[in-house]
Design an enzyme around this catalytic site. Structure first.
Site, PDB file in Angstrom:
ATOM      1  N   ASN A 126     -12.039 -34.804  16.084  1.00  0.00           N
ATOM      2  CA  ASN A 126     -11.613 -33.596  15.370  1.00  0.00           C
ATOM      3  C   ASN A 126     -11.460 -33.841  13.869  1.00  0.00           C
ATOM      4  O   ASN A 126     -11.568 -32.921  13.068  1.00  0.00           O
ATOM      5  CB  ASN A 126     -10.318 -33.050  15.975  1.00  0.00           C
ATOM      6  CG  ASN A 126     -10.599 -32.284  17.262  1.00  0.00           C
ATOM      7  OD1 ASN A 126     -11.750 -31.898  17.507  1.00  0.00           O
ATOM      8  ND2 ASN A 126      -9.593 -32.080  18.080  1.00  0.00           N
ATOM      9  N   SER A 146      -4.432 -32.901  21.011  1.00  0.00           N
ATOM     10  CA  SER A 146      -5.605 -33.013  20.140  1.00  0.00           C
ATOM     11  C   SER A 146      -5.209 -33.400  18.720  1.00  0.00           C
ATOM     12  O   SER A 146      -5.976 -34.026  18.015  1.00  0.00           O
ATOM     13  CB  SER A 146      -6.336 -31.676  20.029  1.00  0.00           C
ATOM     14  OG  SER A 146      -6.523 -31.090  21.255  1.00  0.00           O
ATOM     15  N   GLU A 194     -11.332 -39.633  24.504  1.00  0.00           N
ATOM     16  CA  GLU A 194     -10.737 -40.471  23.458  1.00  0.00           C
ATOM     17  C   GLU A 194      -9.464 -41.087  24.032  1.00  0.00           C
ATOM     18  O   GLU A 194      -8.612 -40.376  24.562  1.00  0.00           O
ATOM     19  CB  GLU A 194     -10.390 -39.631  22.223  1.00  0.00           C
ATOM     20  CG  GLU A 194     -11.585 -39.355  21.326  1.00  0.00           C
ATOM     21  CD  GLU A 194     -11.208 -38.562  20.066  1.00  0.00           C
ATOM     22  OE1 GLU A 194     -11.853 -38.769  19.032  1.00  0.00           O
ATOM     23  OE2 GLU A 194     -10.284 -37.718  20.114  1.00  0.00           O
ATOM     24  N   HIS A 196      -7.409 -38.022  25.418  1.00  0.00           N
ATOM     25  CA  HIS A 196      -7.866 -36.759  24.847  1.00  0.00           C
ATOM     26  C   HIS A 196      -9.180 -36.334  25.490  1.00  0.00           C
ATOM     27  O   HIS A 196     -10.228 -36.930  25.232  1.00  0.00           O
ATOM     28  CB  HIS A 196      -8.021 -36.909  23.326  1.00  0.00           C
ATOM     29  CG  HIS A 196      -8.371 -35.639  22.648  1.00  0.00           C
ATOM     30  ND1 HIS A 196      -9.098 -35.585  21.485  1.00  0.00           N
ATOM     31  CD2 HIS A 196      -8.111 -34.354  22.966  1.00  0.00           C
ATOM     32  CE1 HIS A 196      -9.275 -34.333  21.133  1.00  0.00           C
ATOM     33  NE2 HIS A 196      -8.682 -33.565  22.022  1.00  0.00           N
TER      34      HIS A 196
END
Ligand code: 3H9
Length: 646
Positions: free
Chosen positions: A475, A404, A437, A425
């Site tokens: 994120n 991540s 992702e 991801h």
């Protein structure tokens, strides 16, 4: 090109719509259908008409590309009325999907036949509109109010077998659909079913509508179309056919011009563009016949479950036998949960689990097409995994990390043939969340990148290519969103007001409630790690709470207090005391202003992400937020919100 053609099979006419890719009801198709009705009514040699479509599907609906423009005649309700009132009976022969306007055309036909794999539905609410050509008015007359309410207000299509049970179609044709439909047409009884427009509508008591409205309002959280659809259905049971049609059409046209519909159209096209990026067109992908997951924790087990759901055999690697057992137990819990929720039969769940081999031996991966690492977020641990994979895996196997936050380039260092390495991801729970992702390194080759997208298609995920930066797209924006939420709190806005504002905006949870659920400690440890590495990471309010032992629901408190066994959040005096001195005197801000601040902050981060080339398109950022972070779909995403149309 002629989009509607007529062929003859004896006394049966076969009208074929051929308007690739999905036979959408463009002006030319509507015109063609009206002309076909006139021509066939005038032809004494024709006894009945079969309506069929070329290509992969029956008519999939109105042409969404026309929605931004004024409607052009002939309008669909008129075309359908012409079919319904034609002197010769029309029979819809459905393969693929009959959706929206496509199903409305079928409702205008006297009979609806379908191939076994076909589905029908009225998905208009997913585009922020209601059916605009009689879908609500005819469905209540065909299948009753309850079926119609479910079909129209959820927008979910139903498969042919279920559609028969619900009374939405008449029969399934096995074998060749066209010839089966022609045979059916040749053998019509003299007495035909009464056209739906001439049938009486059932009525329902007031309490039914009140309950339905309450349940839908709770589910949709601010989305208007499902409630407007319910209003159309109700009207369809209360007034005559023509008045109900007029009400539906006005509602459709009003919603068509609404902001929510524009947002949902934006998402519709973004989702369709995402799985097949133009630069990868024609690039051959690597095989995806089986997969392995390294790490059987929450994330690893979720990824393994996603693979199994897509039918791939899976090897799950853990470091010792006990960890293998735990990983398999995690997987079992996922499938058991699906059985409990009625999504999977017990037999199917057993089969899913039986397709997983747990092992501690990397040698088992010698013939794997794809391996995903989902171990602890620590560079040295991940590097060890890839050392092993580099030794045992086939040279053409795709090797992926699910990191991540770590830099995939560093994880791949030293890996032989790094062209096959990529970041994939997933979002937790990985078998549920739609976002993937895809993070190539500068060395990732085109075939590996294309395979990442092929995997997303196989798993039914929404893929978004992301460049390398801390947190990639999602994120990174989350961090900014949380920082802005804390900035509001420092400025004196109550924590509960921030959460309530974001719920009112359409999120299922506000930023602080969400942190309490997920735990405040993960992000805290990351910040501490960065601080230990000498980076200047300013202290957050969350840090103060974690240092005081408030890590979220799991510790009985985070931003809020929780009573044992109760997930309801209560404002916390302890938090007030802990944050005292960091917070200005109470400053009320209305919900819209709070949401505006937070969404603008997300969008500004999105703009930086675009400027740096971390995301390729603004719409990709919207997809990340919608499919990974609960941004309300009907708002179109943060980038859409700040665009001129948003
Ligand atoms: C409606 O009908 C309103 C009426 O009640 C009132 C009228 C008065 N229009 O999804 P795919 C394109 S509202 C234009 O990848 P699949 C799509 O953009 C409509 N274009 O294929 C893509 O283009 P490209 C209600 C459309 O095989 C290509 O087709 N109907 C439309 O995975 C392939 O799409 C719906 O909401 C459209 N309506 O799935 C149905 N639909 O190749 C929406 C698709 O350039 N469509 N395109 O990227 C679907 O659910 C799926 O496309 C379908 C096929 C299941 C049909």
């Amino acid at each position: 090109m002629t989009v509607v053609t007529i062929a003859r099979e004896g006394k049966i006419a076969v009208v074929t719509v051929d308007n690739p890719p999905v036979n959408a009801l463009s002006q030319a198709v509507r015109q063609g259908l009206c002309e076909a009705v006139a021509a066939l009514d005038a032809d004494p040699g024709v006894a009945a008409v079969v309506l069929t479509c070329a290509g992969r599907t029956f008519i999939a609906g109105a042409d969404v590309n026309e929605f931004g423009k004024p409607p052009q005649p002939p309008h669909l309700p008129d075309a359908i009325s012409a079919i319904e009132m034609a002197a010769k009976p029309w029979i819809a022969a459905i393969h693929g999907s009959a959706l929206g306007g496509g199903f409305e055309v079928a409702l205008g036909c006297r009979f609806r036949l379908a191939a076994r794999e076909a589905s029908v539905g009225l998905p208009e609410v997913t585009l922020g509109i209601v059916p605009g050509a009689g879908g609500t008015v005819r469905t209540v007359r065909l299948a009753g109010v309850e079926v119609a309410v479910d079909l129209v207000t959820t927008g979910k299509p139903v498969r042919a077998l279920r559609a028969i049970e619900l009374g939405l179609i008449d029969r399934i044709v096995e074998g060749d659909l066209r010839s089966g439909a022609v045979t059916f047409a040749e053998n019509l009884a003299d007495e035909l079913p009464v056209p739906l427009s001439l049938r009486a509508a059932p009525s329902m008591p007031e309490t039914f509508w009140e309950n339905a409205e309450g349940a839908i309002a709770k589910r949709v959280r601010g989305e208007i179309a499902p409630l407007r659809a319910l209003a159309c259905l109700r009207r369809a049971t209360e007034v005559d056919f023509a008045s109900a049609m007029a009400f539906e059409r006005t509602t459709f046209l009003n919603l068509r011009a609404s902001k929510q519909a524009a947002a949902l159209r934006h998402v519709f096209f973004a989702e369709r563009a995402a799985p097949r990026p133009a630069p990868l067109a024609g690039i051959e992908t690597r095989p995806l016949r089986n997969a392995a997951v390294i790490g059987g924790g929450t994330m690893g087990a979720g990824i393994a479950a996603a693979f199994r759901d897509a039918g791939l055999p899976v090897i799950l690697i853990e470091r010792d036998d006990a960890a293998v057992e735990r990983g398999l137990a995690n997987l079992k819990a996922i499938f058991d949960g699906a059985v409990k929720r009625g999504r999977l039969t017990e037999v199917a769940a057993e089969a899913r689990l039986a397709g997983v081999i747990g092992s501690t031996d990397y040698a088992a991966l010698a013939d794997c097409d794809l391996v995903i690492e989902a171990v602890f977020e620590e560079l040295s641990v991940k590097r060890q995994v890839f050392d092993e994979l580099g030794r045992v895996c086939r040279a053409d196997a795709v090797l992926a990390t699910n990191t991540s936050y770590l830099d995939p380039r560093e994880i791949a260092q030293g890996l032989p043939r790094p062209g096959r390495f990529i970041g994939l991801h997933f979002f937790s729970p990985a078998n549920v969340m739609k976002l993937l992702e895809i993070v190539p390194t500068p060395e990732t080759d085109a075939a590996t990148l294309a395979t990442g997208f092929a995997l997303a298609r196989l798993l039914g995920k929404v893929p978004v290519r992301a460049g390398i930066c801390e947190g990639f797209i999602g994120n990174r924006i989350l961090k900014r969103y949380r920082a802005e939420a804390e900035a509001l709190v420092r400025q004196g806005v109550a924590i509960a007001d921030v959460d309530a504002a974001m719920r009112a905006f359409g999120f299922a949870m506000g930023p602080f409630e969400a942190q309490d659920l997920g735990g405040l400690d993960i992000a805290f440890l990351q910040r501490e790690g960065a601080r230990a590495a000498g980076l200047d990471v300013p202290e957050t309010l969350g840090d103060i709470l974690v240092r005081a032992g408030r890590k979220g629901q799991k510790t009985g408190g985070g931003w809020y207090d929780y009573k044992p066994g109760d997930r309801r959040a209560h404002p916390s005096q302890e938090v007030d005391q802990l944050l005292h001195g960091h917070i200005k005197p109470a400053a009320a801000l209305d919900a819209a202003a709070i949401a505006d601040r937070l969404v603008s902050a997300m969008a500004r981060e999105g703009e930086a992400i675009l400027a740096e080339g971390v995301a390729e398109r603004a719409s990709d950022i919207d997809l990340v937020e919608i499919h990974g972070y609960g941004f309300p779909r009907w708002r179109g995403g943060p980038m859409f919100c700040i665009s001129p149309g948003g």
